[in-house]
Design a protein around this motif. Structure first.
Motif, PDB file in Angstrom:
ATOM      1  N   ALA A 170      -9.878   9.428 -34.262  1.00 45.66           N
ATOM      2  CA  ALA A 170      -9.822  10.467 -33.240  1.00 45.66           C
ATOM      3  C   ALA A 170     -10.787  11.596 -33.565  1.00 45.66           C
ATOM      4  CB  ALA A 170      -8.406  11.007 -33.119  1.00 45.66           C
ATOM      5  N   VAL A 173     -14.563  10.343 -33.067  1.00 44.20           N
ATOM      6  CA  VAL A 173     -15.150  10.389 -31.729  1.00 44.20           C
ATOM      7  C   VAL A 173     -15.288  11.821 -31.223  1.00 44.20           C
ATOM      8  CG1 VAL A 173     -14.298   8.100 -31.103  1.00 44.20           C
ATOM      9  CG2 VAL A 173     -12.969  10.089 -30.460  1.00 44.20           C
ATOM     10  N   ARG A 174     -14.688  12.768 -31.920  1.00 46.42           N
ATOM     11  CA  ARG A 174     -14.885  14.170 -31.542  1.00 46.42           C
ATOM     12  C   ARG A 174     -15.794  14.863 -32.562  1.00 46.42           C
ATOM     13  NH1 ARG A 174      -9.298  16.972 -29.600  1.00 46.42           N
ATOM     14  NH2 ARG A 174      -8.945  15.850 -27.670  1.00 46.42           N
ATOM     15  N   CYS A 210      -2.957  14.669 -37.600  1.00 46.50           N
ATOM     16  CA  CYS A 210      -2.778  15.606 -36.481  1.00 46.50           C
ATOM     17  C   CYS A 210      -3.962  15.395 -35.565  1.00 46.50           C
ATOM     18  CB  CYS A 210      -2.630  17.049 -36.925  1.00 46.50           C
ATOM     19  SG  CYS A 210      -3.568  17.502 -38.351  1.00 46.50           S
ATOM     20  N   ALA A 212      -4.374  15.099 -32.486  1.00 46.36           N
ATOM     21  CA  ALA A 212      -4.570  15.810 -31.228  1.00 46.36           C
ATOM     22  C   ALA A 212      -5.440  17.039 -31.425  1.00 46.36           C
ATOM     23  CB  ALA A 212      -3.226  16.208 -30.640  1.00 46.36           C
ATOM     24  N   LEU A 213      -5.617  17.469 -32.671  1.00 47.23           N
ATOM     25  CA  LEU A 213      -6.369  18.689 -32.934  1.00 47.23           C
ATOM     26  C   LEU A 213      -7.804  18.418 -33.331  1.00 47.23           C
ATOM     27  CD1 LEU A 213      -3.789  20.527 -35.199  1.00 47.23           C
ATOM     28  CD2 LEU A 213      -3.825  20.389 -32.744  1.00 47.23           C
ATOM     29  N   TYR A 223      -4.307  23.990 -41.871  1.00 46.22           N
ATOM     30  CA  TYR A 223      -5.090  23.138 -40.971  1.00 46.22           C
ATOM     31  C   TYR A 223      -6.033  24.013 -40.147  1.00 46.22           C
ATOM     32  CZ  TYR A 223      -1.633  19.451 -41.764  1.00 46.22           C
ATOM     33  OH  TYR A 223      -0.823  18.514 -42.320  1.00 46.22           O
ATOM     34  N   LYS A 226      -9.746  21.643 -33.952  1.00 48.94           N
ATOM     35  CA  LYS A 226     -10.713  21.828 -32.864  1.00 48.94           C
ATOM     36  C   LYS A 226     -11.927  22.620 -33.318  1.00 48.94           C
ATOM     37  CE  LYS A 226      -7.753  20.848 -29.127  1.00 48.94           C
ATOM     38  NZ  LYS A 226      -7.130  21.226 -27.884  1.00 48.94           N
TER      39      LYS A 226
ATOM     40  N   THR B  34       3.744  19.059 -36.721  1.00 46.60           N
ATOM     41  CA  THR B  34       2.523  19.354 -37.474  1.00 46.60           C
ATOM     42  C   THR B  34       1.439  19.964 -36.596  1.00 46.60           C
ATOM     43  OG1 THR B  34       3.070  17.554 -38.913  1.00 46.60           O
ATOM     44  CG2 THR B  34       0.840  18.361 -39.020  1.00 46.60           C
ATOM     45  N   GLY B  35       1.330  19.480 -35.348  1.00 44.08           N
ATOM     46  CA  GLY B  35       0.297  19.992 -34.456  1.00 44.08           C
ATOM     47  C   GLY B  35       0.479  21.472 -34.187  1.00 44.08           C
ATOM     48  N   ALA B  38      -0.079  23.682 -37.130  1.00 47.21           N
ATOM     49  CA  ALA B  38      -1.486  23.967 -37.381  1.00 47.21           C
ATOM     50  C   ALA B  38      -1.988  25.085 -36.484  1.00 47.21           C
ATOM     51  CB  ALA B  38      -2.320  22.712 -37.174  1.00 47.21           C
ATOM     52  N   TYR B  39      -1.350  25.237 -35.325  1.00 45.13           N
ATOM     53  CA  TYR B  39      -1.709  26.344 -34.448  1.00 45.13           C
ATOM     54  C   TYR B  39      -0.891  27.590 -34.781  1.00 45.13           C
ATOM     55  CZ  TYR B  39      -4.325  23.306 -31.248  1.00 45.13           C
ATOM     56  OH  TYR B  39      -5.231  22.464 -30.687  1.00 45.13           O
ATOM     57  N   CYS B  72       0.726  18.075 -28.030  1.00 41.64           N
ATOM     58  CA  CYS B  72       0.088  18.843 -29.084  1.00 41.64           C
ATOM     59  C   CYS B  72      -1.140  19.604 -28.597  1.00 41.64           C
ATOM     60  CB  CYS B  72      -0.304  17.928 -30.227  1.00 41.64           C
ATOM     61  SG  CYS B  72       1.056  16.890 -30.756  1.00 41.64           S
ATOM     62  N   GLU B  73      -1.752  19.114 -27.521  1.00 41.60           N
ATOM     63  CA  GLU B  73      -2.938  19.765 -26.971  1.00 41.60           C
ATOM     64  C   GLU B  73      -2.649  21.239 -26.667  1.00 41.60           C
ATOM     65  OE1 GLU B  73      -5.903  18.199 -26.240  1.00 41.60           O
ATOM     66  OE2 GLU B  73      -6.760  20.084 -25.521  1.00 41.60           O
ATOM     67  N   TYR B 223      -0.096   9.008 -35.128  1.00 37.92           N
ATOM     68  CA  TYR B 223       0.802   9.889 -35.882  1.00 37.92           C
ATOM     69  C   TYR B 223       2.201   9.945 -35.287  1.00 37.92           C
ATOM     70  CZ  TYR B 223      -0.366  13.514 -32.414  1.00 37.92           C
ATOM     71  OH  TYR B 223      -0.552  14.231 -31.266  1.00 37.92           O
ATOM     72  N   ARG B 226       5.046   9.725 -38.005  1.00 34.92           N
ATOM     73  CA  ARG B 226       5.174  11.017 -38.660  1.00 34.92           C
ATOM     74  C   ARG B 226       6.051  11.950 -37.823  1.00 34.92           C
ATOM     75  NH1 ARG B 226       0.169  14.782 -40.303  1.00 34.92           N
ATOM     76  NH2 ARG B 226       1.409  16.123 -41.621  1.00 34.92           N
ATOM     77  N   TYR B 260       2.275  13.219 -45.839  1.00 36.83           N
ATOM     78  CA  TYR B 260       3.174  13.820 -44.848  1.00 36.83           C
ATOM     79  C   TYR B 260       4.303  14.571 -45.554  1.00 36.83           C
ATOM     80  CZ  TYR B 260       1.218  10.579 -41.301  1.00 36.83           C
ATOM     81  OH  TYR B 260       0.411   9.892 -40.447  1.00 36.83           O
ATOM     82  N   VAL B 377      -5.173  10.043 -28.063  1.00 41.93           N
ATOM     83  CA  VAL B 377      -6.088  11.010 -28.666  1.00 41.93           C
ATOM     84  C   VAL B 377      -7.533  10.643 -28.338  1.00 41.93           C
ATOM     85  CG1 VAL B 377      -4.594  11.723 -30.559  1.00 41.93           C
ATOM     86  CG2 VAL B 377      -6.008   9.698 -30.820  1.00 41.93           C
ATOM     87  N   GLY B 378      -8.449  11.438 -28.835  1.00 45.75           N
ATOM     88  CA  GLY B 378      -9.866  11.197 -28.587  1.00 45.75           C
ATOM     89  C   GLY B 378     -10.339  12.009 -27.399  1.00 45.75           C
ATOM     90  N   THR B 383      -4.167  15.496 -25.002  1.00 45.84           N
ATOM     91  CA  THR B 383      -3.890  14.698 -26.189  1.00 45.84           C
ATOM     92  C   THR B 383      -2.452  14.949 -26.618  1.00 45.84           C
ATOM     93  OG1 THR B 383      -4.715  16.476 -27.547  1.00 45.84           O
ATOM     94  CG2 THR B 383      -6.233  14.688 -27.087  1.00 45.84           C
ATOM     95  N   GLY B 384      -1.867  13.961 -27.265  1.00 42.97           N
ATOM     96  CA  GLY B 384      -0.501  14.119 -27.750  1.00 42.97           C
ATOM     97  C   GLY B 384       0.198  12.782 -27.846  1.00 42.97           C
TER      98      GLY B 384
END
Lengths: 266, 633
Positions: A170, A173-174, A210, A212-213, A223, A226, B34-35, B38-39, B72-73, B223, B226, B260, B377-378, B383-384
């Protein structure tokens, strides 16, 4: 007062400013008379000559002695340092002992034990591994097999800050690889290396989980998601300056990282 | 602390809990997956705590850190009950607004609500957001309702009800029959029927028997295990106990990746709570059934996710696979019968017991029943983690739930099944997603990674990426995998460097088939899938690389950066961003890039505000040497 200040000669000898001051205080504080001081001075002078302190060989001898003393002092310091490091090692082995006891000395818990040691020290020091081998009765070769097979283990000390750049699909590709390049360029090292000042260890990992980030970079336990390659230098610089330093627990462990014991090289 | 000695005890406790819970009381639930973590969701939590204390609202308002909500996005996600307003991308600064409007007056804060990108409308409830609306959240549904650290939260939502039913009303054989009838298939990748696996272990004559949860989720881009293990560990533990009862095992392991840490922490905590409640240990709920669970941390090796490798890791050895002439179900950990299933598979079990096999089999397709969690994802807008019934089409997942491809780009391929899967081209978007359909077109379900790739992705580069990944993760025990992958990686590196010949592609195909047929374990056998599927569906891209062209403009050796003099305004931004000083040009005049110095980092392209920097490809054909790749290493 003015008399003493203006006096530039003492029984015919020309005095420097400092000598003048010394003489002045001496006269003020002691009840010695001028003649007594003079006699005492002459006495010292005669001793100086009788001992032959004015002769060059003796002068050298004195210097030599002084140097030797300094050397001994250094040696003592070194012994002290070694003593400290041995004490440290014993302490460390005690901790290893505790970890092993937590698992009742079970052979099957080897990986779990190594993980705990790795967590504590950020790497696997050789004495610790030898001790594990001794206690669990597992040959060192087998322990090294495991320590080199699994990615979490390191046989070399790591830097203060562990930078992990995710190269999972993931993130790939980003443009994850661009993040790694930016980090490599900024730190001047390749992935898997540590900076000479032991500040950073850079690693590329396959997935931080993670996704999605993405693209994600993880520094110690933080972490950063983006990301753009242009943001990387600023983030890393913050850690170099130490604004976001390691946790106190991690800091306690840094002296260990400075000890150069690489089990593979020994 | 209550220890339950019978099923009735637990039922009574459950009823009391449900009665006690005030559904009208304001509750702030903050995603701590986790997502969102991280934010900086933790900062939002402390901001709430501070503000509530300052305004003396602590007694009136509950706070809860929940498991991963999946979206998570848009993290960090905050949901305020009982209105169920869902706020996305919440920052600590927003907290005071939420308290004044929502908590004190019951009004939503408009600017924090999710905005539908198509209609521009604000959506108040989490369940109305298209991302959630089009999902079927069965296993993952409770994640956003419970605090993973609280067993009471789980019990209040009918947790451990299936266990009570199993231990008090069912025989092991009945449990097994139910799972077989439900036609549950392994969610870890292979899709082997779970009931049959259980039966083999149950019928094996050696004692003791073991059960294992495989949470060594190494697939890059996936994930969901997880999030389940972190967000709802009790559901997995309940499934494991039920399985152990059916099989006749008294000892279980949960193998979690060391990467994890939160999953390890929450699992250990959940086990301890279950032990205190008498749901683990001796004589569970007075049934006479004993069962204990140990957590085993994985030390970071992709191949250790393979069942036989995982078992030798549990024994404290190097996690290398072994030939499986005798299945691990008969001879696994310490050569004893061992039943290993994936996290998601175990989490399905309580639902089957509670609702019956028929209900479960009613979801999905006849051969792939139930739901599946995918990590979407990608290059996709939303994403999520998404949970959908089997048989849904890729188009529905990517466009209805995922919200399509960002920046109006085109979809090129979808990669499923992790490194062992394949790349599915756009033409198969309307194909139903289940175990068999995916296998038929050269990919696989895998553990559920679904990586969407847009037109800027080079398929040769993707194949190269996976083969390099697997080659570095190969344990090296068998030659086809160790040497085969190494050679494949060399050929692919040559192709993307524009140094390969036509016959290299043939050789690549041949090698792929050999590795597929002769490797020891699933890692090696499925390793060529990414290569074969891209060769099959994107052969033209390989051809283009042979002619020195990378159509997606990704492969570095085949691209150049140039500046369009008509568009360049001479602002000098690119000059500053270039790390190697390859760009020259005066103020207000067009800049130029010295291609000999340029390291193709792309910084100038990212910084240029006038789109003057362009990527070009072609004209990069070096004189290839014959079969460069097979020369001595």
């Amino acid at each position: 007062m003015t008399k003493a200040k203006n006096k530039s000669h003492f029984v015919g000898v020309r005095l420097t400013e400092e000598q003048k001051k010394a003489l002045y205080t001496l006269q003020k504080t002691s009840d010695l008379s001028k003649t007594d001081i003079l006699l005492r001075g002459l006495e010292i002078l005669s001793e100086y000559y009788t001992l032959g302190l004015d002769q060059p060989p003796l002068n050298q001898e004195l210097k030599k002695l002084e140097e030797e003393a300094i050397q001994h002092l250094h040696a003592l310091k070194q012994i002290k340092r070694r003593e400290d490091s041995v004490k440290h090692m014993i302490q460390e082995l005690r901790e290893v002992d505790e970890i092993i006891d937590d698992y009742d000395g079970e052979k099957s818990a080897l990986i779990q034990i190594l993980l705990k040691i790795q967590e504590k020290n950020h790497w696997l020091p050789k004495p610790a591994l030898l001790w594990v081998s001794e206690r669990l009765n597992i040959p060192m070769s087998q322990i090294l097999h495991i320590a080199t097979f699994y990615k979490s283990f390191s046989l070399e000390p790591k830097g203060e800050n562990l930078v992990r750049v995710c190269l999972g699909t993931a993130c790939h590709v980003r443009s994850g690889p661009k993040i790694l390049e930016a980090a490599e360029q900024f730190l001047g090292i390749k992935a898997g290396e540590t900076t000479p000042d032991m500040k950073f260890t850079l690693e590329s990992v396959n997935c931080l989980g993670c996704c999605a980030l993405g693209p994600v970079m993880m520094i110690n336990n933080e972490y950063h998601g983006k990301l753009l390659p242009s943001q990387v230098p600023d983030i890393l610089e913050n850690y170099r300056v130490g604004e976001i330093a390691m946790t106190p627990e991690q800091q306690k462990l840094t002296p260990l990282a400075q000890r150069p014991t690489n089990p593979q090289q020994r | 602390m209550t220890t339950f000695t019978s099923g009735k005890d637990l039922e009574q406790y459950q009823k009391n809990l449900q009665k006690q819970r005030d559904t009208k009381k304001t509750c702030i639930s903050i995603c701590s997956g986790t997502g969102c973590h991280a934010y900086a969701s933790e900062k939002v939590v402390s901001a709430f705590e501070d503000q509530l204390k300052k305004q003396n609202l602590t007694a009136m308002v509950d706070m809860k850190r929940t498991g991963c909500h999946g979206f998570c996005e848009k993290g960090p996600i905050v949901v305020i009950h009982p209105h169920n307003y869902c706020y996305v991308k919440v920052k600590p600064e927003d907290v005071s607004d939420i308290i004044t409007s929502t908590i004190k007056q019951g009004k939503p804060v408009e600017r924090l609500l999710y905005e539908d990108p198509e209609t521009g409308k604000k959506i108040m409830l989490e369940t109305d957001i298209p991302f959630y609306k089009n999902q079927t959240r069965l296993i993952f549904g409770n994640n956003r309702k419970i605090d993973p650290k609280s067993i009471d939260d789980y019990i209040a939502l009918d947790g451990y009800k299936a266990l009570t039913k199993t231990l008090t009303k069912m025989t092991p054989q009945q449990v097994l029959d139910e799972v077989k009838k439900a036609n549950l298939r392994g969610r870890g990748g292979g899709g082997f029927p779970t009931g049959r696996k259980w039966e083999t272990t149950k019928n094996a004559t050696t004692e003791p028997k073991y059960v294992i949860v495989n949470c060594d989720e190494g697939d890059p881009g996936a994930y969901m295990d997880r999030s389940l293990m972190e967000g709802n560990p009790h559901s997995v533990i309940e499934g494991l106990i039920i399985g152990a009862y059916a099989i006749g095992a008294h000892e279980g392991f949960i193998y979690v990746r060391q990467e994890y840490p939160l999953a390890v922490e929450n699992t250990e905590n959940a086990i301890q709570q279950a032990e205190e409640y008498g749901l683990l240990g001796k004589n569970i709920l007075g049934s006479g059934f004993d069962f204990t669970i140990t957590v085993h941390r994985g030390a970071g090796a992709f191949v250790s996710g393979e069942s036989s490798a995982l078992m030798s890791a549990i024994e404290g050895k190097v996690g290398e696979p072994r030939p499986k002439y005798i299945h691990t179900a008969v001879s696994g950990v310490w050569n004893k019968p061992t039943c290993l299933n994936n996290v998601e598979t175990w989490a399905n079990v309580p639902f089957i017991i509670n609702n019956g096999a028929q209900w479960f089999a009613g979801m999905g397709t006849p051969n792939s029943t139930g739901t599946k969690i995918f990590s979407l994802v990608g290059n996709v807008n939303n994403t999520g983690l998404v949970e959908v019934p089997m048989g849904i089409t890729l188009r529905e997942i990517i466009y209805n739930i995922g919200g399509g491809i960002p920046k109006g780009k085109h979809l090129k391929a979808v990669q499923t099944g992790g490194p062992s899967g394949g790349c599915i081209p756009e033409k198969y978007l309307d194909m139903p997603v289940d175990f068999d359909e995916l296998y038929n077109i050269g990919s696989m379900m895998g553990s559920g990674g679904m990586i969407v790739m847009d037109e800027d992705t080079c398929m040769v580069d993707i194949a190269r990426y996976f083969v390099n990944f697997l080659s570095s993760e190969s344990c090296g025990k068998c030659i086809p995998c160790r040497e085969g992958l190494r050679q494949m990686s060399r050929i692919l590196n040559d192709i993307s460097a524009g140094k390969a010949l036509e016959e290299d592609i043939e050789l690549l195909e041949e090698l792929s088939e050999v590795v597929q047929m002769s490797a020891l374990c699933a890692l090696g056998q499925s390793a060529p899938n990414p290569v074969l599927s891209t060769l099959k569906y994107f052969h033209d891209e390989y051809e283009a690389h042979l002619h020195g062209e990378c159509p997606a403009k990704v492969c570095k050796a085949l691209i150049d950066y140039t500046i369009d003099p008509l568009k360049c305004k001479g602002c000098g931004l690119c000059i500053k961003s270039c790390p190697v000083e390859a760009i020259t040009g005066g103020k207000k005049g067009a800049h130029t890039i010295d291609t000999d110095v340029c390291i193709k980092c792309g910084n100038c392209l990212d910084t240029c505000k006038f789109k003057a920097v362009q990527k070009t490809t072609g004209k990069h054909r070096e004189n290839p040497k014959k079969l460069v790749t097979m020369e001595k290493r």
